[in-house]
Design a protein around this motif. Sequence first.
Motif, PDB file in Angstrom:
ATOM      1  N   UNK A 239       0.697  -1.081   0.020  1.00 36.88           N
ATOM      2  CA  UNK A 239      -0.079  -0.051  -0.073  1.00 36.88           C
ATOM      3  C   UNK A 239       1.103   1.347   0.132  1.00 36.88           C
ATOM      4  N   UNK A 240       1.416   1.064   0.720  1.00 37.65           N
ATOM      5  CA  UNK A 240       2.903   2.506   0.932  1.00 37.65           C
ATOM      6  C   UNK A 240       3.583   2.604  -0.774  1.00 37.65           C
ATOM      7  N   UNK A 241       4.393   1.813  -1.146  1.00 35.44           N
ATOM      8  CA  UNK A 241       4.643   2.145  -2.662  1.00 35.44           C
ATOM      9  C   UNK A 241       3.610   2.307  -3.452  1.00 35.44           C
ATOM     10  N   UNK A 242       2.957   1.806  -3.696  1.00 37.69           N
ATOM     11  CA  UNK A 242       0.994   3.131  -4.458  1.00 37.69           C
ATOM     12  C   UNK A 242       0.665   3.909  -3.989  1.00 37.69           C
ATOM     13  N   UNK A 243       1.023   4.401  -3.221  1.00 35.85           N
ATOM     14  CA  UNK A 243       0.697   5.554  -2.380  1.00 35.85           C
ATOM     15  C   UNK A 243       1.576   6.604  -2.693  1.00 35.85           C
ATOM     16  N   UNK A 244       2.893   6.177  -2.940  1.00 43.11           N
ATOM     17  CA  UNK A 244       4.490   6.636  -3.591  1.00 43.11           C
ATOM     18  C   UNK A 244       3.974   7.214  -5.258  1.00 43.11           C
ATOM     19  N   UNK A 245       4.069   5.774  -5.385  1.00 46.17           N
ATOM     20  CA  UNK A 245       3.295   5.928  -6.847  1.00 46.17           C
ATOM     21  C   UNK A 245       2.204   6.878  -7.115  1.00 46.17           C
ATOM     22  N   UNK A 246       1.391   6.795  -6.710  1.00 42.23           N
ATOM     23  CA  UNK A 246       0.088   7.854  -6.980  1.00 42.23           C
ATOM     24  C   UNK A 246       0.913   8.885  -7.660  1.00 42.23           C
ATOM     25  N   UNK A 247       1.373   9.195  -6.005  1.00 46.26           N
ATOM     26  CA  UNK A 247       1.787  10.687  -5.498  1.00 46.26           C
ATOM     27  C   UNK A 247       2.875  11.290  -6.523  1.00 46.26           C
ATOM     28  N   UNK A 248       3.658  10.428  -7.318  1.00 50.40           N
ATOM     29  CA  UNK A 248       4.529  10.769  -8.015  1.00 50.40           C
ATOM     30  C   UNK A 248       3.960  11.263  -9.423  1.00 50.40           C
ATOM     31  N   UNK A 249       2.660  10.542  -9.824  1.00 49.20           N
ATOM     32  CA  UNK A 249       1.752  10.336 -10.772  1.00 49.20           C
ATOM     33  C   UNK A 249       1.322  12.267 -10.565  1.00 49.20           C
ATOM     34  N   UNK A 250       0.364  12.170  -9.373  1.00 48.97           N
ATOM     35  CA  UNK A 250       0.458  12.846  -9.287  1.00 48.97           C
ATOM     36  C   UNK A 250       0.987  14.662  -9.044  1.00 48.97           C
ATOM     37  N   UNK A 251       2.499  14.392  -9.395  1.00 50.03           N
ATOM     38  CA  UNK A 251       2.771  15.592  -8.772  1.00 50.03           C
ATOM     39  C   UNK A 251       3.123  15.948 -10.521  1.00 50.03           C
ATOM     40  N   UNK A 252       3.315  14.948 -11.234  1.00 51.88           N
ATOM     41  CA  UNK A 252       3.339  15.231 -12.793  1.00 51.88           C
ATOM     42  C   UNK A 252       4.177  14.846 -13.469  1.00 51.88           C
ATOM     43  N   UNK A 253       5.657  13.481 -13.050  1.00 52.83           N
ATOM     44  CA  UNK A 253       5.865  12.280 -13.467  1.00 52.83           C
ATOM     45  C   UNK A 253       5.319  11.583 -14.312  1.00 52.83           C
ATOM     46  N   UNK A 254       5.673  11.327 -15.671  1.00 52.45           N
ATOM     47  CA  UNK A 254       4.722  10.901 -17.011  1.00 52.45           C
ATOM     48  C   UNK A 254       4.350   8.761 -15.949  1.00 52.45           C
ATOM     49  N   UNK A 255       3.877   8.680 -16.058  1.00 54.36           N
ATOM     50  CA  UNK A 255       3.498   7.026 -15.706  1.00 54.36           C
ATOM     51  C   UNK A 255       4.436   6.501 -16.136  1.00 54.36           C
ATOM     52  N   UNK A 256       4.892   5.778 -17.655  1.00 54.80           N
ATOM     53  CA  UNK A 256       5.868   5.173 -17.827  1.00 54.80           C
ATOM     54  C   UNK A 256       7.226   5.373 -16.925  1.00 54.80           C
ATOM     55  N   UNK A 257       6.970   6.662 -16.568  1.00 60.75           N
ATOM     56  CA  UNK A 257       8.892   7.362 -16.095  1.00 60.75           C
ATOM     57  C   UNK A 257       8.989   6.536 -14.464  1.00 60.75           C
ATOM     58  N   UNK A 258       7.418   7.082 -13.901  1.00 57.50           N
ATOM     59  CA  UNK A 258       6.913   6.406 -12.782  1.00 57.50           C
ATOM     60  C   UNK A 258       7.586   4.779 -13.168  1.00 57.50           C
ATOM     61  N   UNK A 259       6.879   4.468 -13.748  1.00 59.04           N
ATOM     62  CA  UNK A 259       7.704   2.248 -13.295  1.00 59.04           C
ATOM     63  C   UNK A 259       8.914   2.308 -14.062  1.00 59.04           C
ATOM     64  N   UNK A 260       9.410   2.816 -14.403  1.00 62.66           N
ATOM     65  CA  UNK A 260      10.781   3.014 -14.676  1.00 62.66           C
ATOM     66  C   UNK A 260      11.974   3.010 -13.678  1.00 62.66           C
ATOM     67  N   UNK A 261      11.170   4.270 -12.822  1.00 57.78           N
ATOM     68  CA  UNK A 261      11.957   4.735 -11.422  1.00 57.78           C
ATOM     69  C   UNK A 261      11.524   3.133 -10.414  1.00 57.78           C
ATOM     70  N   UNK A 262      10.592   2.919 -10.850  1.00 57.64           N
ATOM     71  CA  UNK A 262      10.205   1.562  -9.599  1.00 57.64           C
ATOM     72  C   UNK A 262      10.986   0.295 -10.197  1.00 57.64           C
ATOM     73  N   UNK A 263      10.732   0.217 -11.060  1.00 53.44           N
ATOM     74  CA  UNK A 263      11.957  -0.423 -11.482  1.00 53.44           C
ATOM     75  C   UNK A 263      13.076  -1.075 -11.725  1.00 53.44           C
ATOM     76  N   UNK A 264      14.016   0.458 -11.440  1.00 55.74           N
ATOM     77  CA  UNK A 264      15.500   0.301 -11.437  1.00 55.74           C
ATOM     78  C   UNK A 264      15.330   0.106  -9.701  1.00 55.74           C
ATOM     79  N   UNK A 265      14.712   0.127  -8.674  1.00 54.60           N
ATOM     80  CA  UNK A 265      14.479   0.171  -7.526  1.00 54.60           C
ATOM     81  C   UNK A 265      14.609  -1.336  -7.177  1.00 54.60           C
ATOM     82  N   UNK A 266      14.627  -2.281  -8.110  1.00 50.62           N
ATOM     83  CA  UNK A 266      13.792  -3.479  -7.486  1.00 50.62           C
ATOM     84  C   UNK A 266      15.132  -4.420  -6.960  1.00 50.62           C
TER      85      UNK A 266
END
Length: 122
Positions: free
Chosen positions: A95-122
């Motif tokens: 849930x925390x990871x989803x909230x962080x992801x949605x906060x990034x999208x709400x701040x204007x980061x594109x969805x595909x870029x957010x997915x890239x960032x998440x994948x690089x953290x794994x």
Amino acid sequence: MPNDSIRYSKQISDQGRERSVEVRRERAALKERLKAGEIAPVDVLNDESRVAAKIRMFAFLKNCPGVGAVGARPLLRALGLSEAKTIRSLGPVQKARIVTTLDMIASGVRVDRVAEIIMSER
């Protein structure tokens, strides 16, 4: 006497069917409110009701502002979540990871870029 049990079973079945339809309508209304921005995604994630608990992750993300159907799949893949997973089955870290992801999208980061960032953290 056998007719009484059949009638009783039919009555229970009809009540169950009506309740199922009612819950589906409530779930659809909740998703519409989420899509319209009337309710925050965090509130839906933390909602303990049966209505919110059974929303599948794909439907949840699809209805989040800024994500949509096209962005939901890459986000789910990046987060390592199944499309069929329900809100109820999420752990606190997920849930925390989803909230962080949605906060990034709400701040204007594109969805595909957010997915890239998440994948690089794994």
